[in-house]
Design a protein around this motif. Structure first.
Motif, short mmCIF file in Angstrom:
data_model
loop_
_atom_site.label_atom_id
_atom_site.label_comp_id
_atom_site.label_asym_id
_atom_site.label_seq_id
_atom_site.Cartn_x
_atom_site.Cartn_y
_atom_site.Cartn_z
N VAL A 36 -4.37 -3.40 2.23
CA VAL A 36 -3.86 -4.33 1.22
C VAL A 36 -4.54 -3.97 -0.09
O VAL A 36 -5.77 -4.01 -0.19
CB VAL A 36 -4.12 -5.79 1.61
N LEU A 37 -3.75 -3.58 -1.08
CA LEU A 37 -4.25 -2.94 -2.28
C LEU A 37 -3.91 -3.75 -3.54
O LEU A 37 -2.89 -4.43 -3.59
CB LEU A 37 -3.62 -1.55 -2.45
N VAL A 38 -4.75 -3.58 -4.53
CA VAL A 38 -4.44 -4.03 -5.88
C VAL A 38 -4.50 -2.80 -6.77
O VAL A 38 -5.51 -2.09 -6.81
CB VAL A 38 -5.43 -5.10 -6.38
N LEU A 39 -3.37 -2.53 -7.45
CA LEU A 39 -3.28 -1.37 -8.33
C LEU A 39 -3.65 -1.80 -9.76
O LEU A 39 -2.91 -2.56 -10.38
CB LEU A 39 -1.86 -0.80 -8.31
N PRO A 40 -4.77 -1.34 -10.28
CA PRO A 40 -5.18 -1.74 -11.63
C PRO A 40 -4.15 -1.32 -12.67
O PRO A 40 -3.53 -0.26 -12.56
CB PRO A 40 -6.51 -0.98 -11.83
N GLY A 41 -3.96 -2.19 -13.66
CA GLY A 41 -3.08 -1.85 -14.76
C GLY A 41 -1.67 -2.37 -14.62
O GLY A 41 -0.91 -2.37 -15.59
N GLU A 42 -1.28 -2.82 -13.40
CA GLU A 42 0.05 -3.41 -13.26
C GLU A 42 0.05 -4.81 -13.88
O GLU A 42 -0.98 -5.48 -13.98
CB GLU A 42 0.44 -3.49 -11.78
N GLU A 43 1.23 -5.27 -14.28
CA GLU A 43 1.31 -6.51 -15.05
C GLU A 43 0.75 -7.70 -14.29
O GLU A 43 -0.01 -8.49 -14.83
CB GLU A 43 2.78 -6.78 -15.44
N ASP A 44 1.13 -7.85 -13.02
CA ASP A 44 0.66 -9.03 -12.29
C ASP A 44 -0.50 -8.71 -11.35
O ASP A 44 -1.18 -9.62 -10.86
CB ASP A 44 1.81 -9.66 -11.48
N GLU A 45 -0.75 -7.41 -11.09
CA GLU A 45 -1.80 -6.98 -10.17
C GLU A 45 -1.71 -7.73 -8.84
O GLU A 45 -2.70 -8.12 -8.24
CB GLU A 45 -3.19 -7.13 -10.79
N ALA A 46 -0.46 -7.93 -8.37
CA ALA A 46 -0.26 -8.60 -7.08
C ALA A 46 -0.60 -7.64 -5.95
O ALA A 46 -0.36 -6.44 -6.05
CB ALA A 46 1.19 -9.04 -6.96
N PRO A 47 -1.18 -8.14 -4.86
CA PRO A 47 -1.53 -7.27 -3.73
C PRO A 47 -0.29 -6.61 -3.12
O PRO A 47 0.78 -7.21 -3.05
CB PRO A 47 -2.19 -8.23 -2.74
N LEU A 48 -0.45 -5.38 -2.71
CA LEU A 48 0.60 -4.62 -2.05
C LEU A 48 0.09 -4.12 -0.71
O LEU A 48 -1.10 -3.86 -0.55
CB LEU A 48 1.02 -3.42 -2.89
N VAL A 49 1.00 -3.97 0.26
CA VAL A 49 0.65 -3.38 1.55
C VAL A 49 1.02 -1.90 1.51
O VAL A 49 2.13 -1.53 1.13
CB VAL A 49 1.37 -4.08 2.70
N THR A 64 2.86 -10.25 1.08
CA THR A 64 4.25 -9.85 1.27
C THR A 64 4.34 -8.34 1.43
O THR A 64 3.90 -7.59 0.56
CB THR A 64 5.13 -10.29 0.09
N ALA A 65 4.89 -7.90 2.56
CA ALA A 65 5.04 -6.47 2.84
C ALA A 65 6.52 -6.11 2.77
O ALA A 65 7.38 -6.88 3.24
CB ALA A 65 4.49 -6.13 4.22
N ILE A 66 6.83 -4.95 2.19
CA ILE A 66 8.22 -4.52 2.05
C ILE A 66 8.87 -4.41 3.43
O ILE A 66 8.37 -3.74 4.32
CB ILE A 66 8.27 -3.16 1.33
N GLY A 67 9.98 -5.10 3.60
CA GLY A 67 10.73 -5.05 4.84
C GLY A 67 10.20 -5.92 5.95
O GLY A 67 10.83 -6.03 7.00
N LEU A 68 9.01 -6.54 5.74
CA LEU A 68 8.40 -7.34 6.81
C LEU A 68 8.19 -8.80 6.42
O LEU A 68 7.97 -9.64 7.29
CB LEU A 68 7.04 -6.74 7.21
N GLY A 69 8.24 -9.09 5.14
CA GLY A 69 7.97 -10.46 4.71
C GLY A 69 6.47 -10.72 4.66
O GLY A 69 5.67 -9.82 4.41
N GLU A 70 6.08 -11.98 4.93
CA GLU A 70 4.67 -12.35 4.89
C GLU A 70 3.95 -11.87 6.15
O GLU A 70 4.38 -12.17 7.26
CB GLU A 70 4.54 -13.87 4.76
N VAL A 71 2.87 -11.13 5.97
CA VAL A 71 2.09 -10.66 7.11
C VAL A 71 0.63 -11.06 6.90
O VAL A 71 0.13 -11.10 5.77
CB VAL A 71 2.19 -9.13 7.27
N PRO A 72 -0.09 -11.38 7.98
CA PRO A 72 -1.51 -11.72 7.84
C PRO A 72 -2.35 -10.48 7.61
O PRO A 72 -2.00 -9.38 8.04
CB PRO A 72 -1.85 -12.37 9.19
N PHE A 73 -3.46 -10.64 6.92
CA PHE A 73 -4.39 -9.53 6.74
C PHE A 73 -5.81 -10.05 6.69
O PHE A 73 -6.05 -11.24 6.48
CB PHE A 73 -4.05 -8.71 5.49
N ARG A 74 -6.75 -9.15 6.90
CA ARG A 74 -8.17 -9.48 6.90
C ARG A 74 -8.77 -9.11 5.55
O ARG A 74 -8.60 -7.98 5.08
CB ARG A 74 -8.89 -8.75 8.04
#
Length: 306
Positions: free
Chosen positions: A219-232, A267-277
């Motif tokens: 689960v990543l945060v890409l610096p510099g993106e507008e919302d810096e929302a977490p991505l899988v 939120t994961a592409i194609g999977l919806g909401e998924v749990p993470f640690r």
């Protein structure tokens, strides 16, 4: 007994091609950093992290036995497929779990070693010599041997370097590495410069899916993106799963409420909401992506040096 880990030179990212007298330009191959050590007894292959990977690359180890004892090379291991280097195939080679599997892959996916520096030659430490001299030693050493051990191309002409930069990505070349001709080998320092063609950047790893022993994605945060929302990220390779599991084990048990069932979700592409640690503090990873949302970022390597 294996020799102590070799501290490799590093490169700082630049946005434009440096142009000045006394500079050398090399293509940057899309592979795994590897140090080749030809000892008195045998050959040791070391990853950038210091991990010994000799067993995964028996073809390169066999070729390196032609080198004179007391020789240390720095370079990149690549696998060519359909006329270009393929990073995913290098990952497959590095993930070979046993000697039998490594031997099979060496036949079906032969590796090449793109050497870009020599640190020791026949027992003589040459790291303090100028790059221009080390380059000459490297070429004299490897050209008579031929593939799979080869020196990377090099030019001092910035116009030719720019042509490489514009035309070589079709062959899987990531960009250029720029060095000073008068520069000693900068072990452990970011004294080289790199100009990359691909969308590669460092990201903050705030968590992972799966279990500590079997992580599946980051689960990543890409610096510099507008919302810096977490991505899988896309699924991790077997090599990265093993490396991340080892890093998690060194941290010890996760704190209570650290994600997983009933914890944080993303939120994961194609999977919806998924749990993470959750990871506190975060780790860092180098990722490649073509857009913020689709496809998911591809994890190239954990940045344990950060």
């Amino acid at each position: 007994m294996s020799p102590p880990p070799v501290r490799v030179a590093l490169a700082a990212a630049v946005r434009t091609l440096p142009r000045a007298a006394g500079l050398a330009y090399e293509p940057k191959f899309d592979g795994h950093r590897m140090v080749v050590l030809r000892t008195e007894e045998d050959v040791v292959l070391q990853a950038r992290s210091g991990r010994i990977v000799t067993g995964a690359f028996p073809d390169l180890a066999a070729a390196a036995r032609q080198l004179p004892a007391g020789t240390v090379l720095d370079g990149e291991v690549v696998v060519w497929h359909a006329g270009r280097t393929d990073f995913a195939l290098v990952q497959r080679r590095a993930a070979a779990a046993n000697a039998a599997r490594a031997a099979v892959l060496a036949q079906s996916l032969p590796a090449s070693y793109a050497a870009f520096d020599v640190l020791e030659l026949a027992g003589v430490d040459v790291r303090g010599r100028p790059y221009e001299r080390r380059r000459a030693l490297l070429v004299d050493l490897l050209l008579p041997l031929g593939p799979p051990l080869q020196p990377v191309p090099m030019t001092t002409d910035p116009e030719l370097a720019e042509t490489w930069y514009e035309t070589l990505p079709a062959s899987g070349i990531e960009g250029l590495v720029v060095k000073r001709l008068d520069q000693p080998y900068p072990a452990g320092r970011r004294a080289w410069r790199k100009l990359r063609h691909t969308n590669v950047r460092d990201a903050a790893v705030i968590g992972y899916t799966g279990t500590p022993r079997r992580p599946l994605a980051l689960v990543l945060v890409l610096p510099g993106e507008e919302d810096e929302a977490p991505l899988v990220s896309s699924p991790l390779s077997e090599v990265l799963r093993t490396e991340l599991a080892a890093a998690l084990a060194e941290r010890g048990p996760a704190p209570a409420g650290g994600g997983g069932a009933g914890g944080a979700t993303v939120t994961a592409i194609g999977l919806g909401e998924v749990p993470f640690r959750l990871l506190d503090p975060p780790l860092a990873a180098e990722v490649r992506h073509s857009s913020v949302r689709h496809p998911p970022p591809e994890v190239l390597r954990l940045r344990t040096d950060l």
